[in-house]
Scaffold this motif. Sequence first.
Motif, PDB file in Angstrom:
ATOM      1  N   VAL A  14       0.856  -1.190   0.000  1.00  0.00           N
ATOM      2  CA  VAL A  14       0.000   0.000   0.000  1.00  0.00           C
ATOM      3  C   VAL A  14       0.885   1.231   0.000  1.00  0.00           C
ATOM      4  CG1 VAL A  14      -1.932   1.092   1.134  1.00  0.00           C
ATOM      5  CG2 VAL A  14      -1.497  -1.325   1.512  1.00  0.00           C
ATOM      6  N   SER A  16       1.112   5.630  -1.422  1.00  0.00           N
ATOM      7  CA  SER A  16       0.493   6.724  -2.162  1.00  0.00           C
ATOM      8  C   SER A  16       1.118   6.775  -3.543  1.00  0.00           C
ATOM      9  CB  SER A  16       0.761   8.046  -1.435  1.00  0.00           C
ATOM     10  OG  SER A  16       0.504   7.889  -0.081  1.00  0.00           O
ATOM     11  N   THR A  17       0.401   7.292  -4.467  1.00  0.00           N
ATOM     12  CA  THR A  17       0.959   7.319  -5.818  1.00  0.00           C
ATOM     13  C   THR A  17       0.894   8.721  -6.401  1.00  0.00           C
ATOM     14  OG1 THR A  17      -1.203   6.778  -6.681  1.00  0.00           O
ATOM     15  CG2 THR A  17       0.345   4.963  -6.410  1.00  0.00           C
ATOM     16  N   VAL A  18       1.791   8.928  -7.338  1.00  0.00           N
ATOM     17  CA  VAL A  18       1.724  10.170  -8.108  1.00  0.00           C
ATOM     18  C   VAL A  18       1.308   9.771  -9.508  1.00  0.00           C
ATOM     19  CG1 VAL A  18       2.963  12.182  -8.909  1.00  0.00           C
ATOM     20  CG2 VAL A  18       3.676  11.044  -6.808  1.00  0.00           C
ATOM     21  N   SER A  19       0.266  10.392 -10.016  1.00  0.00           N
ATOM     22  CA  SER A  19      -0.119  10.058 -11.385  1.00  0.00           C
ATOM     23  C   SER A  19      -0.433  11.327 -12.145  1.00  0.00           C
ATOM     24  CB  SER A  19      -1.314   9.116 -11.384  1.00  0.00           C
ATOM     25  OG  SER A  19      -2.288   9.583 -10.489  1.00  0.00           O
ATOM     26  N   VAL A  21      -2.897  13.214 -14.379  1.00  0.00           N
ATOM     27  CA  VAL A  21      -4.344  13.113 -14.586  1.00  0.00           C
ATOM     28  C   VAL A  21      -4.851  14.175 -15.536  1.00  0.00           C
ATOM     29  CG1 VAL A  21      -4.714  12.141 -12.313  1.00  0.00           C
ATOM     30  CG2 VAL A  21      -4.844  14.598 -12.635  1.00  0.00           C
TER      31      VAL A  21
ATOM     32  N   ARG B  49      -3.446  18.179  -6.203  1.00  0.00           N
ATOM     33  CA  ARG B  49      -3.389  18.245  -7.654  1.00  0.00           C
ATOM     34  C   ARG B  49      -2.711  19.544  -8.081  1.00  0.00           C
ATOM     35  NH1 ARG B  49      -7.763  17.104 -11.541  1.00  0.00           N
ATOM     36  NH2 ARG B  49      -6.953  17.781 -13.533  1.00  0.00           N
ATOM     37  N   SER B  52      -1.421  18.906 -14.124  1.00  0.00           N
ATOM     38  CA  SER B  52      -1.998  17.602 -14.437  1.00  0.00           C
ATOM     39  C   SER B  52      -1.364  16.489 -13.600  1.00  0.00           C
ATOM     40  CB  SER B  52      -1.837  17.293 -15.916  1.00  0.00           C
ATOM     41  OG  SER B  52      -0.512  16.887 -16.181  1.00  0.00           O
ATOM     42  N   ARG B  53      -0.575  16.839 -12.582  1.00  0.00           N
ATOM     43  CA  ARG B  53      -0.006  15.803 -11.727  1.00  0.00           C
ATOM     44  C   ARG B  53      -0.807  15.750 -10.439  1.00  0.00           C
ATOM     45  NH1 ARG B  53       5.501  13.855 -12.254  1.00  0.00           N
ATOM     46  NH2 ARG B  53       4.240  12.328 -13.298  1.00  0.00           N
ATOM     47  N   GLU B  54      -1.156  14.519 -10.053  1.00  0.00           N
ATOM     48  CA  GLU B  54      -1.953  14.371  -8.859  1.00  0.00           C
ATOM     49  C   GLU B  54      -1.260  13.428  -7.892  1.00  0.00           C
ATOM     50  OE1 GLU B  54      -6.516  14.100  -8.569  1.00  0.00           O
ATOM     51  OE2 GLU B  54      -5.814  12.027  -8.688  1.00  0.00           O
ATOM     52  N   TYR B  55      -1.069  13.889  -6.664  1.00  0.00           N
ATOM     53  CA  TYR B  55      -0.508  13.032  -5.617  1.00  0.00           C
ATOM     54  C   TYR B  55      -1.694  12.486  -4.847  1.00  0.00           C
ATOM     55  CZ  TYR B  55       1.375  11.821  -1.076  1.00  0.00           C
ATOM     56  OH  TYR B  55       1.672  11.155   0.086  1.00  0.00           O
ATOM     57  N   ASP B  56      -1.842  11.133  -4.869  1.00  0.00           N
ATOM     58  CA  ASP B  56      -3.023  10.560  -4.235  1.00  0.00           C
ATOM     59  C   ASP B  56      -2.614   9.763  -3.006  1.00  0.00           C
ATOM     60  OD1 ASP B  56      -5.429   9.450  -3.578  1.00  0.00           O
ATOM     61  OD2 ASP B  56      -5.945   8.898  -5.635  1.00  0.00           O
ATOM     62  N   GLY B  57      -2.844  10.350  -1.799  1.00  0.00           N
ATOM     63  CA  GLY B  57      -2.521   9.628  -0.567  1.00  0.00           C
ATOM     64  C   GLY B  57      -3.785   9.306   0.205  1.00  0.00           C
ATOM     65  N   HIS B  61      -7.938   5.436  -2.201  1.00  0.00           N
ATOM     66  CA  HIS B  61      -6.998   4.962  -3.209  1.00  0.00           C
ATOM     67  C   HIS B  61      -6.232   3.753  -2.703  1.00  0.00           C
ATOM     68  CE1 HIS B  61      -4.087   5.117  -6.450  1.00  0.00           C
ATOM     69  NE2 HIS B  61      -3.120   5.065  -5.551  1.00  0.00           N
ATOM     70  N   LYS B  62      -5.787   3.811  -1.431  1.00  0.00           N
ATOM     71  CA  LYS B  62      -5.006   2.688  -0.881  1.00  0.00           C
ATOM     72  C   LYS B  62      -5.865   1.431  -0.770  1.00  0.00           C
ATOM     73  CE  LYS B  62      -1.813   5.655   1.580  1.00  0.00           C
ATOM     74  NZ  LYS B  62      -1.361   6.202   2.867  1.00  0.00           N
ATOM     75  N   SER B  65      -6.251  -0.081  -4.126  1.00  0.00           N
ATOM     76  CA  SER B  65      -5.070  -0.786  -4.618  1.00  0.00           C
ATOM     77  C   SER B  65      -4.956  -2.148  -3.950  1.00  0.00           C
ATOM     78  CB  SER B  65      -3.817   0.074  -4.427  1.00  0.00           C
ATOM     79  OG  SER B  65      -3.028  -0.391  -3.391  1.00  0.00           O
ATOM     80  N   VAL B  66      -5.351  -2.230  -2.653  1.00  0.00           N
ATOM     81  CA  VAL B  66      -5.357  -3.539  -1.984  1.00  0.00           C
ATOM     82  C   VAL B  66      -6.359  -4.451  -2.677  1.00  0.00           C
ATOM     83  CG1 VAL B  66      -5.893  -4.750   0.155  1.00  0.00           C
ATOM     84  CG2 VAL B  66      -4.652  -2.602   0.249  1.00  0.00           C
ATOM     85  N   GLN B  68      -7.383  -4.383  -5.805  1.00  0.00           N
ATOM     86  CA  GLN B  68      -6.851  -4.832  -7.101  1.00  0.00           C
ATOM     87  C   GLN B  68      -5.847  -5.957  -6.912  1.00  0.00           C
ATOM     88  OE1 GLN B  68      -8.029  -4.030  -9.932  1.00  0.00           O
ATOM     89  NE2 GLN B  68      -9.340  -2.415  -9.126  1.00  0.00           N
ATOM     90  N   GLN B  69      -4.983  -5.790  -5.892  1.00  0.00           N
ATOM     91  CA  GLN B  69      -3.955  -6.817  -5.664  1.00  0.00           C
ATOM     92  C   GLN B  69      -4.584  -8.132  -5.241  1.00  0.00           C
ATOM     93  OE1 GLN B  69      -0.343  -5.536  -3.464  1.00  0.00           O
ATOM     94  NE2 GLN B  69      -1.140  -3.469  -3.754  1.00  0.00           N
ATOM     95  N   LEU B  70      -5.632  -8.061  -4.374  1.00  0.00           N
ATOM     96  CA  LEU B  70      -6.304  -9.286  -3.948  1.00  0.00           C
ATOM     97  C   LEU B  70      -6.975  -9.967  -5.131  1.00  0.00           C
ATOM     98  CD1 LEU B  70      -7.967  -8.328  -0.547  1.00  0.00           C
ATOM     99  CD2 LEU B  70      -5.927  -9.668  -0.938  1.00  0.00           C
ATOM    100  N   GLU B  73      -4.434 -11.835  -7.210  1.00  0.00           N
ATOM    101  CA  GLU B  73      -3.894 -13.053  -6.604  1.00  0.00           C
ATOM    102  C   GLU B  73      -4.911 -14.165  -6.541  1.00  0.00           C
ATOM    103  OE1 GLU B  73      -0.835 -13.656  -5.148  1.00  0.00           O
ATOM    104  OE2 GLU B  73      -0.108 -11.751  -5.887  1.00  0.00           O
TER     105      GLU B  73
END
Lengths: 500, 74
Positions: A14, A16-19, A21, B49, B52-57, B61-62, B65-66, B68-70, B73
């Motif tokens: 887990v 944080s990501t930078v994307s 957009v 934001r 056009s760059r977005e930092y997603d914390g 989002h987290k 992502s868990v 998607q990973q599950l 698998e």
Amino acid sequence: MSQTLADLVAKAEVSSTVSSVGEIFAFGDGIAQVRGLDDVQAGELIDVGNNQFGLALNLEKNQVGVVLLGDTRHLSAGSVVKRTGTILSIGVGDEILGRTINALGQPVDGKPQFPVEKQMLLERIAPGVMTRQSVTVPLQTGIKAIDAMIPIGRGQRELIIGDRATGKTAIALGTILNQADQNMICVYVSIGQKGSTLAQTKQILADRGAMDYTIIVAATAAEPAAQQFLAPYAGLAAAEYFLEQGKDVLIIYDDLTKHAQAYREISLLLRRPSGREAYPGDVFYLHSRLLERACRLNAKYGGGSITALPIIETQANDVSAFVPTNVISITDGQIYLETDLFNAGVKPAINVGLSVSRVGSSAQIKAMKQVAGTMKLDLAQYRELQAFAQFSSDLDDKTKTQLDRGTRVSSILKQGWDTPLKVEDQVVVIYAAVNGYLDAIRVDAIQDWERGYLEYIHSAYPELLSSIVKDLKITDETAEALKAAITSFNNIHPEWQQNG
Amino acid sequence: MSTPVTITTAIELSAKQLDSLAAQLTKKLGKIEVTAVVDPELIGGLKVRVGSREYDGSLQHKLNSVKQQLLAEW
């Protein structure tokens, strides 16, 4: 079960990501105009949410035109979309054989995902000159008319062109059916076809056991134009996976006319400038970059090959229309099918005069060259004579003999679409025809004669066939034995002889 | 020229939190113009934001992502 789940959750990464957009500010007709996405690459996959993707095709100063590739009901103006950083590619593995996939590489035959071993890019630069080898190994289609007079080699591009319902797909399918023991992998790309037609095709291939070595890429008429546009490249990406392993692949694009139309639809919606017949300016490049990747690699690069059989549908036999002329100039020859011949019962309805294979006899085994070497010329002379003889009632014997021989040779070239012949069978049949052993047979009995003759040779003289397969040519003793075999066969069957 | 920056959080940030965040961003980006947006869908954490760059914390989002990973698998 819950223990495993807890383990997986604990293991999950887990962060944080930078994307990068963007925001959709206009959306309709399968195209989204996006603001933002500042460093997007051309042809990059854009994540539009809900596990759906789009393709960034139009990179303009203040906006990006994204062609949507899936279900887009969750999108609206203001939706945020993200760069994925990956150029369009599909996952391929050895177990893709026998499967049906869509243009995005997803299985659509109801079976689970096959294991993916490599990601293959849809758009690649074609192999360069120094990595290639000239085409010398034949691709046996199993169709006498083609293997004898318009021979195709492995690594060649041969266009199948004709009006609707002239047997283009039949030739392609017949070729796939004949690859059963030829160490060939086949890819059949269906672009813009009816779902029912594709279902029938799949059934035929499955019934004849051809699915063991065939991959189907399906972009039927109901799929978005973007998927129909990508399908040939997806098929080619799968073919290149096997090419890199040194294998021989046959890829059939059915058909490129609908492919050009899908591309035209997307280009017009992206407001790209249009040219002749409203096609965009790069419709030639659309097909040339696809077909240039069909090649034969030299030993240093694995020695594999991709043979392409693109299909083009003409309107009213017009081969001088825009897309047909484009593809004719790209390919190494064409097989030209005519409605008139089809309706007159000549099946396959190949116009031998207008058809050509620019690789020619380099892609034939010596045995075939020996028997069919002059057949094309003889048939051309026969056709001219036929036109002349229609108006003349008094013919000398020599002309009559030539006409009779020509009729019989033409007749022996007729063949059922789903009955491919092995090359040794073709050689012995054509040997009989061009050496006059059919001259005494009634024209309407030729099909029966051929069937009986092949059964006879297989049961009584199988060593003749195996010697042709082994030596790849007709030795003098094989020729003598063959002559004796044919004569004895004719003697056994007087019922097919004509009287007088 | 000030760069427009959008900060999205699940609950409204206090003025002190917003100022300290803005100070950190100014160190990296120079003069900035902050817009604060509240979006409960984020559950927790924040999204920043810039252009056009977005930092997603964000927690959303987290968790995604868990998920998607599950799914991968399983």
